[in-house]
Design a protein around this motif. Structure first.
Motif, short mmCIF file in Angstrom:
data_model
loop_
_atom_site.label_atom_id
_atom_site.label_comp_id
_atom_site.label_asym_id
_atom_site.label_seq_id
_atom_site.Cartn_x
_atom_site.Cartn_y
_atom_site.Cartn_z
N ARG A 100 41.23 9.35 79.78
CA ARG A 100 42.01 10.42 80.39
C ARG A 100 43.02 9.83 81.37
NH1 ARG A 100 40.51 15.44 79.18
NH2 ARG A 100 38.43 15.75 78.39
N ILE A 101 44.19 10.43 81.40
CA ILE A 101 45.20 10.04 82.37
C ILE A 101 45.37 11.19 83.35
CG2 ILE A 101 46.37 8.43 80.84
CD1 ILE A 101 48.46 10.55 80.30
N GLY A 102 45.88 10.91 84.49
CA GLY A 102 46.07 11.97 85.47
C GLY A 102 44.84 12.17 86.33
N ASN A 103 44.83 13.28 87.05
CA ASN A 103 43.76 13.55 88.00
C ASN A 103 42.66 14.40 87.39
OD1 ASN A 103 45.19 12.22 89.98
ND2 ASN A 103 46.24 14.06 90.67
N GLY A 104 41.45 14.04 87.69
CA GLY A 104 40.30 14.86 87.35
C GLY A 104 39.87 14.81 85.91
N PRO A 105 38.77 15.51 85.63
CA PRO A 105 38.20 15.50 84.28
C PRO A 105 39.01 16.28 83.26
CG PRO A 105 36.96 16.98 85.71
CD PRO A 105 37.97 16.27 86.57
N GLY A 106 39.96 17.08 83.71
CA GLY A 106 40.77 17.87 82.79
C GLY A 106 42.09 17.22 82.43
N GLY A 107 42.26 15.95 82.79
CA GLY A 107 43.51 15.26 82.50
C GLY A 107 43.72 15.06 81.01
N PRO A 108 44.95 14.83 80.60
CA PRO A 108 45.26 14.63 79.19
C PRO A 108 44.55 13.40 78.62
CG PRO A 108 47.27 14.74 80.51
CD PRO A 108 46.13 14.74 81.45
N ILE A 109 44.18 13.48 77.35
CA ILE A 109 43.52 12.38 76.65
C ILE A 109 44.57 11.53 75.95
CG2 ILE A 109 41.98 11.81 74.73
CD1 ILE A 109 40.47 14.38 75.32
N ARG A 110 44.36 10.23 75.99
CA ARG A 110 45.18 9.30 75.21
C ARG A 110 44.24 8.37 74.44
NH1 ARG A 110 48.09 12.66 76.19
NH2 ARG A 110 50.16 12.61 77.12
N ILE A 111 44.68 8.00 73.25
CA ILE A 111 43.89 7.17 72.36
C ILE A 111 44.76 6.02 71.90
CG2 ILE A 111 42.59 7.17 70.20
CD1 ILE A 111 42.84 10.46 70.80
N ARG A 112 44.22 4.81 72.03
CA ARG A 112 44.98 3.64 71.59
C ARG A 112 45.07 3.62 70.06
NH1 ARG A 112 46.02 -0.88 74.72
NH2 ARG A 112 45.91 -2.06 72.80
N ARG A 113 46.23 3.23 69.56
CA ARG A 113 46.43 3.16 68.11
C ARG A 113 45.39 2.23 67.46
NH1 ARG A 113 50.12 4.60 64.56
NH2 ARG A 113 51.55 5.33 66.14
N ASP A 114 45.08 1.10 68.10
CA ASP A 114 44.10 0.19 67.51
C ASP A 114 42.70 0.80 67.49
OD1 ASP A 114 43.70 -0.06 70.25
OD2 ASP A 114 43.75 -2.24 70.26
N SER A 115 42.40 1.74 68.38
CA SER A 115 41.13 2.46 68.33
C SER A 115 41.07 3.37 67.11
CB SER A 115 40.92 3.28 69.59
OG SER A 115 40.73 2.46 70.70
N VAL A 116 42.20 3.98 66.78
CA VAL A 116 42.26 4.83 65.59
C VAL A 116 42.08 3.97 64.34
CG1 VAL A 116 43.71 6.40 64.23
CG2 VAL A 116 43.76 6.50 66.74
N GLU A 117 42.73 2.82 64.29
CA GLU A 117 42.60 1.92 63.14
C GLU A 117 41.16 1.42 63.01
OE1 GLU A 117 45.64 -0.95 63.94
OE2 GLU A 117 47.24 0.46 63.46
N ALA A 118 40.51 1.10 64.13
CA ALA A 118 39.11 0.66 64.11
C ALA A 118 38.20 1.79 63.62
CB ALA A 118 38.68 0.18 65.49
#
Length: 79
Positions: free
Chosen positions: A34-52
């Protein structure tokens, strides 16, 4: 090519819903942060995590179905 992807971008790659991508992240099968403040912040996923994740899902499918990839030969055999 982007390194960090939003759940909607990952859902387009995996051909599934954004909700499913979020569930994969929550379960730990797809690594995200998560980026930003708190548990409700936006989610980001690394491209290499998707490939894995795609690779692991493919291996899991092949093992469950007794399929082995023999590499460049293009043939498949029973495991």
């Amino acid at each position: 090519m982007k390194t960090y992807l939003r759940p909607d971008e990952v859902s387009a790659i995996l051909c599934c819903s954004t909700r499913h991508v979020r569930r994969l992240c929550e379960s730990g099968r797809l690594h995200a942060f998560r980026i930003g403040n708190g548990p409700g912040g936006p989610i980001r996923i690394r491209r290499d995590s998707v490939e894995a994740f795609i690779h692991a899902a493919r291996v899991e499918y092949e093992l469950e179905n007794g399929i082995c990839d023999l590499g460049d030969a293009g043939d498949q055999a029973e495991c």
